[in-house]
Each structure stands twice: as structure tokens, then as C-alpha cells.
Design a protein around this motif. Structure first.
Motif, short mmCIF file in Angstrom:
data_model
loop_
_atom_site.label_atom_id
_atom_site.label_comp_id
_atom_site.label_asym_id
_atom_site.label_seq_id
_atom_site.Cartn_x
_atom_site.Cartn_y
_atom_site.Cartn_z
N MET A 195 41.87 45.85 2.04
CA MET A 195 41.69 46.74 3.22
C MET A 195 43.01 47.31 3.94
O MET A 195 43.70 47.39 5.00
N LEU A 236 42.22 45.89 10.93
CA LEU A 236 43.13 44.31 10.47
C LEU A 236 43.88 44.96 10.51
O LEU A 236 44.71 43.46 10.43
N ARG A 277 34.86 42.61 8.98
CA ARG A 277 35.56 44.15 8.09
C ARG A 277 35.67 42.88 6.79
O ARG A 277 35.87 43.42 6.31
N LEU A 318 37.53 51.21 9.91
CA LEU A 318 37.79 49.41 10.13
C LEU A 318 39.28 48.99 9.41
O LEU A 318 39.49 48.58 10.45
#
Length: 445
Positions: free
Chosen positions: A75, A431, A104, A427
Motif C-alpha cells: 500500500m 495510509l 488497511r 484506501l
């Protein structure tokens, strides 16, 4: 009993020592999750029962093993570039990890599992937070995983015990999931907490997976502050005696080798060479010296926040190249030795030396079928050379884990790839947001 026959396939044979080879026109017989036979292809062998996978024109290799990674960090891919190791941790990664949530982590782990399976990786050895979410993603995807819930001493005793309890819960969760204990590093976990970890590991049969001697600067800092190297810290706290997978080890000194040799039967090192180049970390893992004393070395990618991909083929190639450069010897790290690191030694690093890492009857049926027909692999004078120096993750055609086909004709069968990509994109910005301030830790070894 579920049966699979991989028919008329070439097979990579990597013995425990000596030269590897490729045997053409072989049938691989699988029952349930294990290889039951490998023999030359004959018409009589096809009895009509079970699934038949046509291996014509493909090369079967043991499923790749990512010996050290932080899978949810996909991510953060591309969000911490052109930085030295201090700023990489202190200005980007550890401030980003303030934003970690179970959701996440789960989304990142799903994306990572998909990427690895499509690239022929059938096992990954992970070290991260919210490991229960990584386990769920691994189970869903069909991949095999060893998971070490990460902890720092700065998080306090309750967080450490919670991480250890998570490892206990994961250890019996699923046949494809194993667990290790995950202290972060010798410079972020106190001697007392390392001793506690070693006690639990010995009493309950866990391995310990941690970072140590990542760079020569870290080793010198340990000598300056404590009077001992990180390897000596691991010995005096009982970590080496309990059994450890050490990530990186680039700062291992010559004086550490006799210590490590004493524990060679329960110690392994994971080397992730792209990271050392990208962060300009100095010397790479001293694989030749470690192999000389019998310490196995596996190949890994580390997290995609620095490696950018979870492509183990790239890591294999860079291992061979950086080791030749380290030793100033073009004849060191020959093809068979490199492939042995990528297979048998990486299986040992994953704690699976008798189950994974070779295509042999009795072992787990974790198999990748590689298509070497693309221009970048042709003409094919030596398929071993193609595997080490030319192959890409896009050359992976079919993948089996525990006898189950999870990738067929370059298509992931176990998860909805467009859906998980969309979820990750939606998402990812949350992060990498640095507006909250703070950090989970400060890098100052």
C-alpha cells in the motif's frame, strides 16, 4: 482423494549439492496436497481420474518462497523514494504506519498475495502488524504463509504479550499458516524483551523472525553503545539458541561467524538485495561466508515500500549479481547455487526444509509452471540461466499450492483481481497521509 496430473512437463531438479538439471517430458503425480511421483511421460500413466494439467512447453519449478517481506506495505509502493535509510524510516515509513488499521492491512495483504501468486510465489515469510488480517488474506488467496506479529519494546509489555498471543492463535489456524515470534530488531527491542521472546519460543516451539545487523553502520552503533555486535546480542539473549530467521545480516562481522556456526542447525538469514542497493546500505549479505559455516540463506524481497514489487525472480537475479560483485569473483554464485538458495535454502528459511523447496515425492505440491517461450528468454541454451537471469513474473503460467491450482493460464482463480485492485486504490491514500504527525518508532540504531 483429490488427484492432479501435470502431464508432459519439464522439471527443474535442484539436488542438495552439485549441479542442477532439467528433465524433459515428465509427469508429476499429485494426491491431495503432496507430490506422489515424478516419472517420464507415458500414455499408460493417464488413467482418466482427477484433473490433468497440460505441461507441454512449460518448466515446473518448486513454488518460489519470499523469505522475508512485509506484505501489507504494498500500500506504500512508490511513496518513499530517493531517501537514505534514516529518512526512509523517520520521514516516511514509520510516520505512515501511524495510519495502520486492520482493514488497511487486510486490503494490502490481499493485493500482496495476488501479486505473489501471479509471480509464482507460493510461500511468504512475513513480519508485520495485524498479522491475523494477513492470515485471512493468505487463506482466501490459497497461498502459504509464515507470519510473525511485529512488536517494539516501546509499545509496552501489553502490546508484546498481545503479539505473542496472536502468534499462538495463528499457529493452529489453518494447514497453510504457520507462525513465528516477531520482535522487530535488536535496536528496537530490549535485551529483556528478547530474553522473554526466546523463553516463549523454546517453551512453545516457535521460531523467532527479526531484523539484525541490517547494515554495517548498525553493527558499529551496537558496538559503540553496547560493546557487542547485534549477533552477540542475539546469542546472549537466547534468541540464537531458540532458533531464528535473521533478516538481512549485511552487517555481520567476521567475528560473528563462529557464533553463528554454533547455531547453524537452527539459524537462517534472509537476503533482500534490491533493498541494499536502493537505500545505499553498503555491503550486502555475506552469503559465501555464511554458506561456508553451514548457515542457510534464503532470498526475499522485503516490503514493496522499498522493493516496489514482490517479484522474487528479480530478487534471485540481484542476489547472483551482487554476490559476484561482493566477492569480486564472476565464478561465485553459479547457476545451481543460486537456484539452491531460491529453493531449498529458502524453504529452510521458511521453516519448511522437509516440505518445500524441491519437486520430490512426499513434499508439498507447491509448483509453478514457467513459460520460457517469450523473446527475452530465447533462444534457450540453458533453462537454468533463463530462470536466474532472464525470467520475469509474467512468465509464470500456472501455480499450484498444496495441490490446488490457484493460477491457471496467468489468471488468478481464488480472488477477484479487479475488485481487490479497486479496493486497494480506494484506501491507499489514507495510509500514506502524513498529516496526523507522529511515528510508530524512531530510527536511531
Amino acid at each position: 482423494m483429490a488427484r492432479v496430473l501435470i502431464r508432459n512437463v519439464s522439471v527443474l531438479v535442484v539436488p542438495e549439492s552439485g549441479e542442477g538439471r532439467v528433465d524433459d517430458a515428465q509427469d508429476i503425480q499429485i494426491e491431495d496436497d503432496r507430490i506422489t511421483g515424478i516419472a517420464p511421460t507415458t500414455e499408460q500413466r493417464r488413467d482418466g481420474s482427477g484433473e490433468v494439467v497440460d505441461g507441454t512447453g512449460l518448466l515446473a519449478v518448486p513454488g518460489l518462497i519470499n523469505s522475508h517481506t512485509h506484505s501489507p506495505m504494498v500500500m506504500m509502493r512508490g511513496a518513499a523514494e530517493d531517501l537514505g535509510i534514516d529518512d526512509w524510516f523517520n520521514r516516511r515509513i514509520w510516520p505512515m504506519e501511524v495510519n495502520l488499521t486492520p482493514e488497511r492491512v487486510r486490503v494490502g495483504a490481499r493485493l500482496a498475495c495476488a501479486e505473489m501468486l501471479l509471480g509464482g510465489v507460493t510461500t511468504f515469510v512475513d513480519h508485520y502488524f495485524h498479522a491475523e488480517e494477513i492470515a485471512a488474506a493468505a487463506i482466501e488467496s490459497g497461498i502459504r504463509a509464515d507470519l510473525a506479529p511485529t512488536f517494539f519494546s516501546s509499545a509496552g509489555p501489553q502490546a508484546i504479550e498481545a503479539a505473542i498471543d496472536t502468534a499462538r492463535q495463528l499457529s493452529g489456524l489453518h494447514p497453510r499458516i504457520t507462525a513465528s515470534l516477531g520482535p522487530h530488531a535488536t535496536y528496537t527491542v530490549s535485551d529483556d524483551d528478547l530474553r522473554r521472546t526466546a523463553e516463549v519460543a523454546r517453551a512453545e516451539g516457535f521460531r523467532i523472525h527479526l531484523h539484525a545487523a541490517e547494515t554495517d553502520d548498525q553493527t558499529q552503533a551496537s558496538l559503540d553503545k553496547l560493546g557487542v555486535t547485534p549477533v552477540e546480542v542475539l546469542e546472549r539473549t537466547g534468541v540464537l539458541d531458540a532458533g531464528a530467521l535473521i533478516a538481512h545480516g549485511c552487517g555481520i562481522r567476521e567475528s560473528d561467524l563462529p557464533i553463528l556456526e554454533q547455531y547453524a542447525d537452527r539459524t537462517a538469514i534472509a537476503s533482500c538485495p534490491k533493498v541494499y542497493l536502493k537505500l545505499a546500505m553498503g555491503p550486502v549479505t555475506p552469503i559465501k561466508a555464511l554458506r561456508t559455516i553451514g548457515v542457510p540463506v534464503g532470498i526475499g524481497t522485503d516490503g514493496a515500500a522499498v522493493h516496489n514489487t514482490l517479484d522474487v525472480w528479480e530478487a534471485i537475479r540481484l542476489t547472483a549479481l551482487t554476490q559476484k560483485q561482493r566477492e569480486h569473483d564472476a565464478e561465485w554464485m553459479p547457476l545451481s547455487e543460486t537456484l539452491r538458495l531460491a529453493t531449498r535454502a529458502s524453504a529452510t528459511a521458511a521453516g519448511q526444509s522437509t516440505q518445500l523447496g524441491a519437486l520430490e515425492p512426499g513434499r508439498q505440491a507447491d509448483i509453478a509452471l514457467i513459460d520460457l517461450s517469450a523473446p527475452h528468454n530465447q533462444p534457450l541454451h540453458d533453462p537454468r540461466a533463463a530462470l536466474v537471469y532472464s525470467a520475469r513474473d509474467s512468465d509464470v503460467h500456472t501455480v499450484l499450492v498444496a495441490g490446488q491450482v490457484v493460477v491457471r493460464n496467468r489468471e488468478l482463480l481464488t480472488m477477484d483481481l479487479p475488485e481487490l485492485l479497486a479496493e486497494a486504490r480506494s484506501l491507499a491514500h489514507t495510509l500514506v497521509d502524513l498529516s496526523k504527525g507522529g511515528a510508530v518508532q524512531h530510527y536511531a540504531p
